[in-house]
Design a protein around this motif. Structure first.
Motif, short mmCIF file in Angstrom:
data_model
loop_
_atom_site.label_atom_id
_atom_site.label_comp_id
_atom_site.label_asym_id
_atom_site.label_seq_id
_atom_site.Cartn_x
_atom_site.Cartn_y
_atom_site.Cartn_z
N GLY A 242 37.22 53.10 42.89
CA GLY A 242 38.49 53.75 42.60
C GLY A 242 38.92 53.45 41.19
N VAL A 243 40.16 53.84 40.88
CA VAL A 243 40.68 53.61 39.53
C VAL A 243 41.95 52.80 39.64
CG1 VAL A 243 41.54 54.73 37.45
CG2 VAL A 243 39.73 55.82 38.79
N PRO A 244 42.09 51.63 39.02
CA PRO A 244 41.00 50.93 38.36
C PRO A 244 40.23 50.11 39.39
CG PRO A 244 43.00 49.69 38.05
CD PRO A 244 43.36 50.91 38.89
N GLY A 245 38.97 50.17 39.37
CA GLY A 245 38.14 49.37 40.27
C GLY A 245 37.38 48.32 39.49
N CYS A 246 37.06 47.23 40.14
CA CYS A 246 36.33 46.18 39.41
C CYS A 246 34.86 46.54 39.25
CB CYS A 246 36.51 44.83 40.08
SG CYS A 246 35.67 44.60 41.65
N ILE A 247 34.39 47.56 40.00
CA ILE A 247 33.03 48.07 39.82
C ILE A 247 33.16 49.57 39.57
CG2 ILE A 247 30.72 48.32 40.81
CD1 ILE A 247 31.32 45.98 42.64
N PRO A 248 33.38 49.97 38.32
CA PRO A 248 33.64 51.39 38.05
C PRO A 248 32.51 52.33 38.44
CG PRO A 248 33.53 50.10 36.01
CD PRO A 248 33.41 49.15 37.14
N LYS B 276 23.70 44.74 35.28
CA LYS B 276 25.14 45.00 35.37
C LYS B 276 25.82 43.79 36.01
CE LYS B 276 24.30 49.89 36.23
NZ LYS B 276 24.47 50.97 37.19
N GLN B 277 26.92 43.34 35.39
CA GLN B 277 27.72 42.26 35.96
C GLN B 277 29.17 42.71 36.05
OE1 GLN B 277 26.37 39.03 33.22
NE2 GLN B 277 25.99 37.95 35.14
N TYR B 278 29.90 42.12 37.00
CA TYR B 278 31.28 42.54 37.26
C TYR B 278 32.19 41.32 37.37
CZ TYR B 278 28.58 46.69 38.22
OH TYR B 278 27.71 47.74 38.10
N PRO B 279 32.36 40.57 36.28
CA PRO B 279 33.17 39.35 36.35
C PRO B 279 34.66 39.61 36.55
CG PRO B 279 32.54 39.81 34.09
CD PRO B 279 31.81 40.81 34.96
N GLU B 280 35.10 40.87 36.42
CA GLU B 280 36.52 41.17 36.60
C GLU B 280 36.91 41.34 38.07
OE1 GLU B 280 34.03 44.70 35.87
OE2 GLU B 280 34.39 42.93 34.68
N CYS B 281 35.94 41.34 38.99
CA CYS B 281 36.27 41.43 40.42
C CYS B 281 36.97 40.16 40.88
CB CYS B 281 35.00 41.63 41.24
SG CYS B 281 34.25 43.25 41.05
N ARG B 282 37.79 40.28 41.91
CA ARG B 282 38.52 39.14 42.46
C ARG B 282 38.38 39.14 43.97
NH1 ARG B 282 37.64 37.76 38.32
NH2 ARG B 282 38.98 37.26 36.60
N SER B 283 38.59 37.96 44.56
CA SER B 283 38.48 37.79 46.01
C SER B 283 39.64 36.94 46.51
CB SER B 283 37.15 37.12 46.34
OG SER B 283 37.08 35.85 45.72
N VAL B 284 39.72 36.80 47.83
CA VAL B 284 40.75 35.97 48.46
C VAL B 284 40.05 34.88 49.26
CG1 VAL B 284 42.63 35.91 50.12
CG2 VAL B 284 42.36 37.90 48.62
N LEU B 285 40.31 33.63 48.89
CA LEU B 285 39.76 32.47 49.58
C LEU B 285 40.93 31.68 50.14
CD1 LEU B 285 37.36 30.57 50.23
CD2 LEU B 285 37.68 29.54 47.98
N THR B 286 40.95 31.51 51.47
CA THR B 286 42.03 30.78 52.12
C THR B 286 41.48 29.53 52.80
OG1 THR B 286 41.76 32.04 54.17
CG2 THR B 286 43.34 32.90 52.56
N ASP B 287 42.38 28.65 53.17
CA ASP B 287 41.97 27.45 53.92
C ASP B 287 41.55 27.87 55.32
OD1 ASP B 287 42.61 25.72 51.82
OD2 ASP B 287 44.69 25.49 52.52
N MET B 288 40.63 27.12 55.90
CA MET B 288 40.26 27.37 57.29
C MET B 288 41.44 26.94 58.17
SD MET B 288 36.24 26.55 57.68
CE MET B 288 36.10 25.02 56.82
N PRO B 289 41.64 27.63 59.29
CA PRO B 289 42.77 27.28 60.16
C PRO B 289 42.68 25.82 60.62
CG PRO B 289 41.82 29.37 60.81
CD PRO B 289 40.90 28.78 59.79
N LYS B 290 43.82 25.17 60.62
CA LYS B 290 43.88 23.76 61.01
C LYS B 290 43.42 23.60 62.46
CE LYS B 290 47.01 19.85 61.01
NZ LYS B 290 46.88 19.02 59.84
N GLY B 291 42.52 22.68 62.69
CA GLY B 291 42.06 22.36 64.03
C GLY B 291 41.12 23.37 64.66
N TRP B 292 40.56 24.26 63.85
CA TRP B 292 39.72 25.32 64.40
C TRP B 292 38.51 24.78 65.16
CZ3 TRP B 292 34.62 26.49 63.62
CH2 TRP B 292 33.97 25.80 62.60
N GLU B 293 38.06 23.58 64.82
CA GLU B 293 36.86 23.03 65.44
C GLU B 293 37.14 22.29 66.75
OE1 GLU B 293 38.45 19.72 62.83
OE2 GLU B 293 38.48 21.89 62.86
N HIS B 294 38.40 22.15 67.12
CA HIS B 294 38.76 21.44 68.35
C HIS B 294 38.76 22.38 69.56
CE1 HIS B 294 39.64 17.90 66.03
NE2 HIS B 294 40.51 18.57 65.29
#
Length: 160
Positions: A46-52, A70-88
């Protein structure tokens, strides 16, 4: 890449897939619940897209894009914490997780086994070739988007 959400030096959109079979008979399928904690890249086209010049047949195909220039260093992502206690066993914060999405071997790209020296951690003479495993009824699972749900965690519970 935790910033761009791309792999192979910011050249390819990644993919995922988990297939499991345990000695107690547990297999991966849509009865598992999963949560995405790393999603991206965002706004790939799309416009503006990080991979035109976005093209699924290229950007979702590592044999093509990882050797491209081709490289696309202008792309962005969302990294969040893992939910608390997910392994219990009891995880109140996990109640909102959705059922895993099942995918076919073809959708995941299954069939290309690891090779010694291919740059992956399993690229040693001691790797297990997944094509030689009897998977029974196990299914590939992931969150709904194989390409953008980059890192996930899954849970499975059963009542004996």
């Amino acid at each position: 890449d935790d910033v761009t959400g791309m792999e192979y030096d910011d050249k390819c959109v990644g993919d995922g897939g988990l297939k499991a079979k345990f000695s107690d008979g547990t297999i991966s399928n849509s009865q598992w619940k999963c949560h995405t904690y790393f999603y991206g890249p965002l706004n790939t086209n799309g416009v503006p897209g990080c991979i035109p010049d976005f093209d699924e047949s290229y950007h979702f195909t590592p044999p093509k894009c990882k050797v491209g220039n081709k490289q696309y260093p202008e792309c962005r992502s969302v990294l969040t914490d893992m939910p608390k206690g997910w392994e219990h066993k009891y995880c109140p914060s996990c109640t909102y997780w959705q059922p895993a999405t099942e995918f076919t071997d073809k959708q995941v790209g299954f069939g290309i086994g690891p090779k010694p020296g291919d740059g992956h951690p399993w690229g040693t003479p001691d790797f297990l070739d997944p094509q030689t495993v009897d998977w029974g009824d196990a299914k590939f699972i992931w969150r709904p988007n194989l390409n953008y749900d980059n890192r996930i965690i899954c849970r499975f519970s059963y009542v004996a």
